[in-house]
Design an enzyme around this catalytic site. Structure first.
Site, PDB file in Angstrom:
ATOM      1  N   HIS B 120       0.876  -1.162   0.000  1.00  0.00           N
ATOM      2  CA  HIS B 120       0.000   0.000   0.000  1.00  0.00           C
ATOM      3  C   HIS B 120       0.924   1.226   0.000  1.00  0.00           C
ATOM      4  CE1 HIS B 120      -2.843   2.924   1.727  1.00  0.00           C
ATOM      5  NE2 HIS B 120      -3.811   2.069   1.486  1.00  0.00           N
ATOM      6  N   GLN B 200      -4.319  -4.994   7.351  1.00  0.00           N
ATOM      7  CA  GLN B 200      -5.302  -5.954   6.834  1.00  0.00           C
ATOM      8  C   GLN B 200      -5.280  -7.276   7.596  1.00  0.00           C
ATOM      9  OE1 GLN B 200      -7.600  -5.207   4.700  1.00  0.00           O
ATOM     10  NE2 GLN B 200      -6.793  -3.226   4.084  1.00  0.00           N
ATOM     11  N   LYS B 223     -10.158  -0.688  10.810  1.00  0.00           N
ATOM     12  CA  LYS B 223     -10.245  -1.874   9.954  1.00  0.00           C
ATOM     13  C   LYS B 223     -10.631  -3.112  10.753  1.00  0.00           C
ATOM     14  CE  LYS B 223      -7.119  -0.268   6.362  1.00  0.00           C
ATOM     15  NZ  LYS B 223      -8.068   0.286   5.385  1.00  0.00           N
TER      16      LYS B 223
END
Lengths: 141, 403
Positions: B120, B200, B223
């Site tokens: 990312h 993630q 998240k």
């Protein structure tokens, strides 16, 4: 010559026939497919508006008949939107374009495509269209 | 398959979008928040609001206790050796920047920072900035077409000049689960510091930092069912001691004179200013919510749905999958032959399906795959089989509209 208002009314009427979003988007997609191809040499990085989601290219020149725009995108719905935007401003005088707001999009329910969160390049394209209007004002062709 | 049924915990999932029930398949961007998280934050303002670590009064002590209790929970949850190894930050991006900034004074020209091609932008750009300032060189672990890292290259990439190795645990763009242990041990053979972007990974897998032997590990509350604007940086004590403070201000000092100051001990050295107290409180509630269900149960639920969705997608002739790594989590990235991802996303949105389209803040991956972007669906504990079914119906309609 048709004014911007005439052309806006044409488009609003055209879209008034659609009952649901599917018909509307089918139409938008076909407008995108029919949009005239941009001359490849004009698809330069200078003419490119980098969106996060889709890319847009815009070029313009001043003629005796007003400003002539050509534009393109890699996404078909964005191309459809470009077709609508250009239909209104194509060949109009710089002073008409310099402060034009594209308010007709609200009447046909497509303003969301100019929302900054879409990041599709159209917000910058609209600004760029107006800037061409400003830049060409006072220039004679 | 035995599925979790958690939608009733999430008020937003009962909303309608464009007149249709919301099918939220963008959980890798941010997860929705359960009522218990919302309640915890509201309750904090109603009954405990006060500044932390700096009052002798009742409310301040109560707020500080609740705040520090979450640090303690996070320390236990990721099995850190000490509570002071949990630093509260604004989120994963902030954590990367904290470490990358700290290394400015620790690197020399010619040193190397090894990053993966699967990152990312948040775990790439701060290292680029560090390289520019320090004169260090950026090197890259290449990505294979499958979306896996080419770890056969590690031996030739890691050398005595390598000071930092930074990569993600799970890729946001393709869902690849990276072989973190192998990379960590390769990096440690030359004494390089390992930074893992775990943004993630937190919502899908148990994390054990001591078992991994990782030096830094970062994550974001938003998240993992918690609020936005709060995250963590785990760091081994010896590394956190070595790094200089990132920001100056209140709370991070021991003694202040006009011309110089001494800094507070860990973790406060890195927590200048009044922290995001309600964010921490909300995160504590989110963590408890996850632990009540069990992260393993969440992972199994998501894996089942993922293979269900993949099976249905594979039956659609125009679908092209991106990322075919053997081990993946919670994400399917795909394209439709002849169509731009943006067009697919716009039409799905018209049918109330929220997906992510584009480069997912990972432009180098898209450049390497030679595509403008992908359509990404990402799952969470609350995703249901019905969500996948509605998505597939909408996708088929989308494809027929685009042709």
């Amino acid at each position: 010559m048709e004014t911007i208002i005439d052309r806006e009314e044409d488009i609003i009427e055209e879209f008034s026939f659609f009952d649901d979003w599917m018909d509307k988007y089918t139409h938008l997609i076909s407008l995108g497919k029919e949009l005239e191809q941009m001359i490849p040499e004009n698809k330069t990085s200078e003419n490119q508006i980098k969106g996060c989601q889709s890319q847009v290219w815009l070029n313009a020149k001043l003629t005796e008949n007003g400003i002539l725009f050509e534009a393109d995108s890699d996404a078909i719905i964005t191309r459809g939107m470009i077709a609508l935007l250009l239909r209104v401003v194509q060949g109009q005088k710089p002073e008409k374009i310099a402060s034009y707001e594209f308010n007709f999009l609200e009447k046909i329910g497509l303003t969301t495509h100019l929302s900054p969160s879409r990041a599709n390049g159209l917000v910058s394209m609209v600004k760029q269209i107006r800037l061409y209007g400003v830049a060409f004002q006072g220039k004679k062709k | 398959m035995k599925q979790l049924n958690l939608k009733h915990d999430f008020p937003i999932l009962n909303k309608k979008i464009n007149g249709k029930p919301l099918v939220y398949l963008d959980s890798a961007a941010t997860t929705q928040k359960p009522q218990v998280v919302i309640d915890a934050m509201v309750e904090y303002y109603k009954s405990s609001n006060s500044n932390v670590h700096r009052g002798v009064h009742f409310l301040s002590e109560r707020a500080t206790d609740s705040f520090e209790a979450v640090r303690s929970s996070l320390h236990r949850y990721i099995n850190a050796a000490y509570e002071h190894e949990i630093i509260f930050t604004k989120g994963t991006t902030d954590s990367v920047n904290l470490v990358a900034h700290g290394f400015r004074s620790l690197l020399n020209p010619g040193d190397e920072i090894l990053v993966s091609e699967l990152e990312h932008h948040s775990n790439l750009v701060p290292w680029q900035m560090l390289a520019q300032v320090s004169g260090a060189k950026l090197t890259f672990i290449p990505m294979l077409k499958s979306g896996e890292l080419d770890i056969s290259m590690l031996d030739s990439l890691i050398n005595v000049k390598t000071k930092i190795v930074a990569f993600n645990h799970i890729s946001n763009a393709l869902g690849t689960v990276n072989p973190v242990k192998k990379i960590i041990s390769a990096a440690h053979t030359v004494g390089a510091c390992v930074f893992i972007d775990g943004a993630q990974a937190f919502p899908h897998t148990a994390i054990n930092v001591q078992e991994l032997d990782v030096d830094f590990y970062a994550g974001s509350a938003h998240k993992m069912y918690g609020p936005a604007g709060i995250g963590l940086l785990y760091g081994k004590s010896e590394w956190l001691e070595k790094l200089p403070p990132y920001q100056g201000g209140g709370e991070m000092i021991a003694e202040v004179k006009l011309k110089e100051s001494t800094y507070a001990a860990l973790p406060h050295k890195f927590e200048a200013g009044t922290p995001n107290i309600e964010g921490v409180i909300g995160w504590g509630a989110a963590l408890k919510w996850i632990e009540d269900i069990g992260i393993e149960n969440i992972r199994m639920h998501e894996d089942d749905l993922l293979s269900y969705a993949r099976g249905l997608l594979a039956e659609i002739p125009d679908v092209i999958f991106y990322g075919t790594a053997k081990e993946r989590a919670a994400v399917i990235s795909f394209g439709i032959k002849g169509s731009h991802p943006y067009d697919v996303g716009v039409l799905l949105d018209q049918m109330g399906i929220a997906v992510r389209t584009g480069h997912h803040c990972a432009q180098p991956i898209m450049t390497s795959l030679k595509i403008p972007g992908t359509v990404r669906i990402s799952l969470a504990a609350y995703t249901s089989k019905e969500d996948i079914d509605m998505f597939i119906v909408a996708l088929e309609k989308t494809i027929s509209l685009l042709n």
